[in-house]
Design a protein around this motif. Structure first.
Motif, PDB file in Angstrom:
ATOM      1  N   ARG A  74       9.721  10.314  -8.257  1.00 48.97           N
ATOM      2  CA  ARG A  74      10.607  11.088  -7.357  1.00 48.97           C
ATOM      3  C   ARG A  74      10.065  12.242  -6.769  1.00 48.97           C
ATOM      4  N   PHE A  75      10.015  12.540  -5.486  1.00 47.54           N
ATOM      5  CA  PHE A  75       9.383  13.579  -4.987  1.00 47.54           C
ATOM      6  C   PHE A  75      10.100  13.858  -3.569  1.00 47.54           C
ATOM      7  N   TYR A  76      10.124  15.298  -3.106  1.00 43.63           N
ATOM      8  CA  TYR A  76      10.914  15.424  -1.678  1.00 43.63           C
ATOM      9  C   TYR A  76      11.927  14.561  -1.508  1.00 43.63           C
ATOM     10  N   GLY A  77      12.759  14.007  -2.359  1.00 40.87           N
ATOM     11  CA  GLY A  77      14.061  13.372  -1.943  1.00 40.87           C
ATOM     12  C   GLY A  77      13.741  12.017  -2.158  1.00 40.87           C
ATOM     13  N   ILE A  78      12.485  11.388  -2.010  1.00 40.54           N
ATOM     14  CA  ILE A  78      12.140  10.113  -1.934  1.00 40.54           C
ATOM     15  C   ILE A  78      12.024   9.605  -3.278  1.00 40.54           C
ATOM     16  N   VAL A  79      12.870   8.586  -3.768  1.00 45.01           N
ATOM     17  CA  VAL A  79      12.655   7.752  -4.901  1.00 45.01           C
ATOM     18  C   VAL A  79      11.813   6.724  -5.120  1.00 45.01           C
ATOM     19  N   ILE A  80      11.144   6.180  -5.500  1.00 44.50           N
ATOM     20  CA  ILE A  80      10.063   5.096  -5.730  1.00 44.50           C
ATOM     21  C   ILE A  80      10.617   4.090  -6.919  1.00 44.50           C
ATOM     22  N   GLU A  94      13.537   4.769  -1.492  1.00 46.01           N
ATOM     23  CA  GLU A  94      14.736   5.210  -0.862  1.00 46.01           C
ATOM     24  C   GLU A  94      14.778   6.644  -0.517  1.00 46.01           C
ATOM     25  N   TYR A  95      15.332   6.893   0.565  1.00 49.03           N
ATOM     26  CA  TYR A  95      15.358   8.229   0.948  1.00 49.03           C
ATOM     27  C   TYR A  95      16.478   8.542   1.869  1.00 49.03           C
ATOM     28  N   SER A  96      17.572   9.404   1.819  1.00 46.65           N
ATOM     29  CA  SER A  96      18.533   9.965   2.706  1.00 46.65           C
ATOM     30  C   SER A  96      19.560   8.780   2.794  1.00 46.65           C
ATOM     31  N   GLY A  97      19.824   7.924   1.719  1.00 45.85           N
ATOM     32  CA  GLY A  97      20.623   6.698   1.979  1.00 45.85           C
ATOM     33  C   GLY A  97      19.976   5.596   2.345  1.00 45.85           C
ATOM     34  N   ILE A 153       1.930  -2.767  -1.067  1.00 41.54           N
ATOM     35  CA  ILE A 153       1.119  -1.602  -1.844  1.00 41.54           C
ATOM     36  C   ILE A 153      -0.375  -1.546  -1.404  1.00 41.54           C
ATOM     37  N   GLU A 154      -0.740  -2.940  -1.059  1.00 41.15           N
ATOM     38  CA  GLU A 154      -2.079  -3.014  -0.414  1.00 41.15           C
ATOM     39  C   GLU A 154      -2.501  -2.213   0.874  1.00 41.15           C
ATOM     40  N   ASP A 155      -1.572  -2.164   1.713  1.00 39.89           N
ATOM     41  CA  ASP A 155      -2.003  -1.517   3.130  1.00 39.89           C
ATOM     42  C   ASP A 155      -0.899  -0.511   3.572  1.00 39.89           C
ATOM     43  N   LEU A 156       0.425  -0.197   2.439  1.00 42.75           N
ATOM     44  CA  LEU A 156       1.500   0.604   2.706  1.00 42.75           C
ATOM     45  C   LEU A 156       2.154   0.314   4.182  1.00 42.75           C
ATOM     46  N   THR A 157       2.151  -1.039   4.476  1.00 42.76           N
ATOM     47  CA  THR A 157       3.106  -1.486   5.572  1.00 42.76           C
ATOM     48  C   THR A 157       4.450  -1.622   5.108  1.00 42.76           C
ATOM     49  N   VAL A 158       5.483  -1.256   5.963  1.00 39.52           N
ATOM     50  CA  VAL A 158       6.772  -1.482   5.542  1.00 39.52           C
ATOM     51  C   VAL A 158       7.199  -2.934   5.921  1.00 39.52           C
ATOM     52  N   LEU A 159       7.355  -3.693   4.722  1.00 41.43           N
ATOM     53  CA  LEU A 159       7.866  -4.946   4.977  1.00 41.43           C
ATOM     54  C   LEU A 159       9.044  -5.316   4.980  1.00 41.43           C
ATOM     55  N   ARG A 160      10.125  -4.363   5.093  1.00 41.91           N
ATOM     56  CA  ARG A 160      11.621  -4.513   5.065  1.00 41.91           C
ATOM     57  C   ARG A 160      12.142  -3.326   5.001  1.00 41.91           C
ATOM     58  N   GLY A 161      13.177  -3.099   5.959  1.00 44.91           N
ATOM     59  CA  GLY A 161      13.636  -1.853   6.104  1.00 44.91           C
ATOM     60  C   GLY A 161      13.083  -0.728   6.769  1.00 44.91           C
ATOM     61  N   ARG A 162      13.687   0.520   6.578  1.00 44.57           N
ATOM     62  CA  ARG A 162      13.226   1.792   7.149  1.00 44.57           C
ATOM     63  C   ARG A 162      13.535   2.981   6.432  1.00 44.57           C
TER      64      ARG A 162
END
Length: 54
Positions: A6-12, A27-30, A37-46
């Protein structure tokens, strides 16, 4: 779901026996995203942009 960090309001979070490819949930701001993990690509959501960035 176990919280890894948990950092800067982001929960991992990560599941131990979840489907591939290897990823984590952020999760960040709702809003939520699933990030590879391999390339930090967003797979789903935003996530919203950081509010403190100019």
């Amino acid at each position: 779901m176990p919280e890894v960090s948990r950092f800067y309001g982001i929960v991992i979070r990560m599941f131990f026996r979840e489907h591939g490819p290897p990823h984590f949930h952020a999760e960040y701001s709702g809003q939520q995203a699933v990030v590879g993990i391999e390339d930090l690509t967003v797979l789903r959501g935003r996530l919203p942009p950081r509010g403190w960035e100019s």
